[in-house]
Write a protein that holds these residues in place. Structure first.
Motif, PDB file in Angstrom:
ATOM      1  N   VAL A 154       0.857  -1.197   0.000  1.00  0.00           N
ATOM      2  CA  VAL A 154       0.000   0.000   0.000  1.00  0.00           C
ATOM      3  C   VAL A 154       0.888   1.241   0.000  1.00  0.00           C
ATOM      4  O   VAL A 154       0.715   2.172  -0.789  1.00  0.00           O
ATOM      5  CB  VAL A 154      -0.944   0.014   1.233  1.00  0.00           C
ATOM      6  N   LYS A 202      -1.482  -1.075  -5.801  1.00  0.00           N
ATOM      7  CA  LYS A 202      -2.340  -0.358  -6.761  1.00  0.00           C
ATOM      8  C   LYS A 202      -1.892  -0.694  -8.190  1.00  0.00           C
ATOM      9  O   LYS A 202      -2.703  -0.967  -9.064  1.00  0.00           O
ATOM     10  CB  LYS A 202      -2.281   1.147  -6.492  1.00  0.00           C
ATOM     11  N   ASP A 255      -7.887   1.445  -4.161  1.00  0.00           N
ATOM     12  CA  ASP A 255      -8.813   2.315  -3.422  1.00  0.00           C
ATOM     13  C   ASP A 255     -10.221   2.178  -3.970  1.00  0.00           C
ATOM     14  O   ASP A 255     -10.421   2.065  -5.176  1.00  0.00           O
ATOM     15  CB  ASP A 255      -8.361   3.777  -3.544  1.00  0.00           C
ATOM     16  N   ASN A 295     -11.925  -2.080  -1.042  1.00  0.00           N
ATOM     17  CA  ASN A 295     -10.530  -2.167  -0.606  1.00  0.00           C
ATOM     18  C   ASN A 295     -10.433  -2.778   0.796  1.00  0.00           C
ATOM     19  O   ASN A 295     -11.093  -2.327   1.717  1.00  0.00           O
ATOM     20  CB  ASN A 295      -9.917  -0.753  -0.599  1.00  0.00           C
ATOM     21  N   ALA A 354      -5.980  -1.693   2.767  1.00  0.00           N
ATOM     22  CA  ALA A 354      -5.558  -0.458   3.439  1.00  0.00           C
ATOM     23  C   ALA A 354      -5.375  -0.699   4.942  1.00  0.00           C
ATOM     24  O   ALA A 354      -4.511  -0.093   5.581  1.00  0.00           O
ATOM     25  CB  ALA A 354      -6.582   0.641   3.198  1.00  0.00           C
ATOM     26  N   HIS A 407      -7.047   7.853   6.160  1.00  0.00           N
ATOM     27  CA  HIS A 407      -7.248   6.932   5.039  1.00  0.00           C
ATOM     28  C   HIS A 407      -8.452   6.024   5.311  1.00  0.00           C
ATOM     29  O   HIS A 407      -9.330   5.833   4.475  1.00  0.00           O
ATOM     30  CB  HIS A 407      -5.970   6.104   4.856  1.00  0.00           C
ATOM     31  N   MET A 436     -12.326   6.210   3.530  1.00  0.00           N
ATOM     32  CA  MET A 436     -12.976   5.093   2.816  1.00  0.00           C
ATOM     33  C   MET A 436     -14.333   4.773   3.433  1.00  0.00           C
ATOM     34  O   MET A 436     -15.299   4.531   2.732  1.00  0.00           O
ATOM     35  CB  MET A 436     -12.076   3.864   2.849  1.00  0.00           C
TER      36      MET A 436
END
Ligand SMILES: C[S@@+](CC[C@H](N)C(=O)[O-])C[C@H]1O[C@@H](n2cnc3c(N)ncnc32)[C@H](O)[C@@H]1O
Length: 368
Positions: free
Chosen positions: A41, A47, A106, A110, A113, A154, A158
Motif C-alpha cells: 500500500v 495499486k 482504493d 478495498n 488499506a 485513510h 474510505m
C-alpha cells in the motif's frame, strides 16, 4: 462452544496440541504477510498490481512503480506465496486475477488499506512493552505514533465516503430535515475532519464544528475546508473534556466517531456532550460492534484486531494522560449504553453499520 460460565472457561473445541501449534504458525504467517501488504500500500505496488492488465516481469513492475527491482522482486515473492499475486514460472511474469483486483485498490471493496495498521501500531511497540512493567510508565503519548492521523484519515475517508451521507445520516430518525433546515453541529475527536467535511458539503445551511486535541489533524482539516471552499465548517484545537460554557445547549447534532474510547476522561466528555446538546438534540457515536466481555466476542472478526489495537494504541494513549480512564476500543455495547444512560441520555439505540463491523449509537437528549 466458547463461552464462560461462572468462573469456568469451557473448552474452545476439540483441538489437538499439534492443531493448536499449527494455528499459531498460521497467525504468525498472516501477520508477517500483513507487513508485506502494508508495504504494498505504502509504495503503491498493490495499486499497480491491481491496475495491471497484462502479466509483467518484476523489472516492468519496478519500472512502473519507480522502485528498485531487487526489492520489488522479493516483495513479489511474498505476494506469490501469500497467494495475492499469481506467477507464470516460465515467462517469469506476475499478475493479479481480475476478481481479486477490487480488494487491492482504493474504493469501496478495498481491504488491504487496513494492513497499514500493523506498522503504525508497532511504531510504539517498545513504549507499550514498557507500560506493562509495574514500574513502567502508565501510558504512551500520541507523538509516538507518527503515522496515526494519516492512517486514520485513510480509513475514515474510505468508510465515510461510502456510508455517511447515503446510509448513516438517513438512518437516524428526523436528522435529515434538521440538518437541511440548518442547525449547529459538533464532531468531538474529529481527527482530520472527514465526517465534518462531507456533512458540511451536503448540508450547507448547517454549521459544523470539529474539535480535536491534535494540532496536526486540525490544521489538515482546516486546509481541506479551505481547498473545498467550505465556509460552514470550523476546526478547533480543543480538549473534549473542557467544552466552552457558551456551548451549553447550542447543538442540534453531535457526533463522536471512533473516538470516545480514546478519550482520557470519557465520562466528563459524555457529560459535556449532553450539556452542549439542545433539548431534543441527537448524539451519534460510532464504536466497534462488540460486547464488553471477551467471552462474548469470540468469533467476531473485528474482535481480534480490536483488542490488539486497543492494547497497542487506544488504551495506552488514554492512560498516558493524568487519571486517564483507559477505556479501550473493546469497551463494548453493554458499558457504552450504561455510560450514555448514566449521563442522562434517553432512547439509546444501536444500529450496525453496513459492514456490521461498527455500531452507531443514537442517543437523544430529553425535552424537559
Ligand atoms: C481514532 S481517532 C478518530 C478520528 C475521527 N473521528 C475519525 O473517525 O477519523 C480519535 C481522535 O480523537 C482525538 N482525541 C483523543 N482525545 C481527545 C480529547 N480529549 N479531546 C479531543 N480529541 C481527542 C484524537 O486526537 C484522534 O484524532
Amino acid at each position: 462452544m466458547d463461552i464462560l460460565k461462572g468462573n469456568k472457561t469451557i473448552d474452545q473445541g476439540m483441538e489437538t496440541p499439534q492443531e493448536f501449534a499449527h494455528r499459531i504458525m498460521k497467525m504468525i504467517n498472516s501477520a508477517t504477510m500483513t507487513v508485506a501488504l502494508s508495504l504494498g500500500v505504502e509504495t503503491g505496488l498493490l495499486k499497480i498490481m491491481g491496475d495491471l492488465q497484462e502479466p509483467s516481469t518484476s523489472s516492468q513492475i519496478a519500472q512502473r512503480a519507480g522502485l528498485k527491482e531487487r526489492y520489488v522482486r522479493e516483495w513479489l515473492g511474498a505476494m506469490v506465496v501469500g497467494r495475492i499475486v499469481d506467477v507464470d514460472p516460465i515467462e517469469d511474469t506476475y499478475y493479479v486475477p481480475p476478481e481479486r483486483r477490487p480488494f487491492l485498490v482504493d474504493g469501496p471493496m478495498n481491504v488491504v488499506a487496513f494492513s497499514r495498521l500493523i506498522p503504525m501500531l508497532c511504531e510504539a511497540y517498545d513504549s507499550v512493552a514498557e507500560c506493562f512493567r509495574r514500574d513502567g510508565p502508565s501510558g504512551v503519548s500520541y507523538t509516538k505514533y507518527g503515522k496515526f492521523h494519516q492512517f486514520m484519515d485513510h480509513m475514515s475517508n474510505m468508510l465515510h465516503n461510502t456510508t455517511l451521507i447515503p446510509d448513516v445520516v438517513p438512518s437516524i430518525p428526523g436528522l435529515v430535515p434538521k440538518l437541511e433546515s440548518g442547525c449547529d453541529c459538533l464532531d468531538v475527536g474529529c481527527g482530520r475532519g472527514r465526517a465534518v467535511l462531507l456533512l458540511a458539503q451536503r448540508f450547507p445551511r448547517s454549521v459544523f464544528y470539529g474539535i480535536d486535541i491534535s494540532d496536526e489533524a486540525i490544521s489538515f482539516a482546516r486546509n481541506e475546508a479551505q481547498r473545498l471552499s467550505l465556509s460552514n465548517c470550523h476546526f478547533i484545537i480543543k480538549d473534549a473534556a473542557s467544552l466552552p460554557e457558551r456551548w451549553v445547549e447550542q447543538f442540534g447534532f453531535i457526533i463522536c466517531f471512533d473516538a470516545m474510547h480514546d478519550m482520557a476522561h470519557p465520562r466528563i466528555v459524555l457529560n459535556g456532550i449532553h450539556r452542549a446538546l439542545a433539548p431534543g438534540g441527537i448524539f451519534g457515536m460510532l464504536e466497534l460492534n462488540v460486547h464488553s466481555h471477551p467471552s462474548k466476542n469470540i468469533g467476531n472478526p473485528r474482535a481480534v484486531d480490536g483488542y490488539v489495537i486497543s492494547m497497542m494504541h487506544c488504551m495506552p494513549v488514554s492512560l498516558g494522560f493524568e487519571d486517564g480512564a483507559g477505556l479501550g476500543t473493546m469497551w463494548g455495547r453493554e458499558m457504552a449504553v450504561k455510560m450514555l444512560e448514566e449521563v442522562g441520555f434517553t432512547d439509546v439505540s444501536m444500529t450496525p453499520s453496513k459492514d456490521k463491523f461498527n455500531l452507531i449509537y443514537v442517543a437523544k437528549k430529553k425535552i424537559e
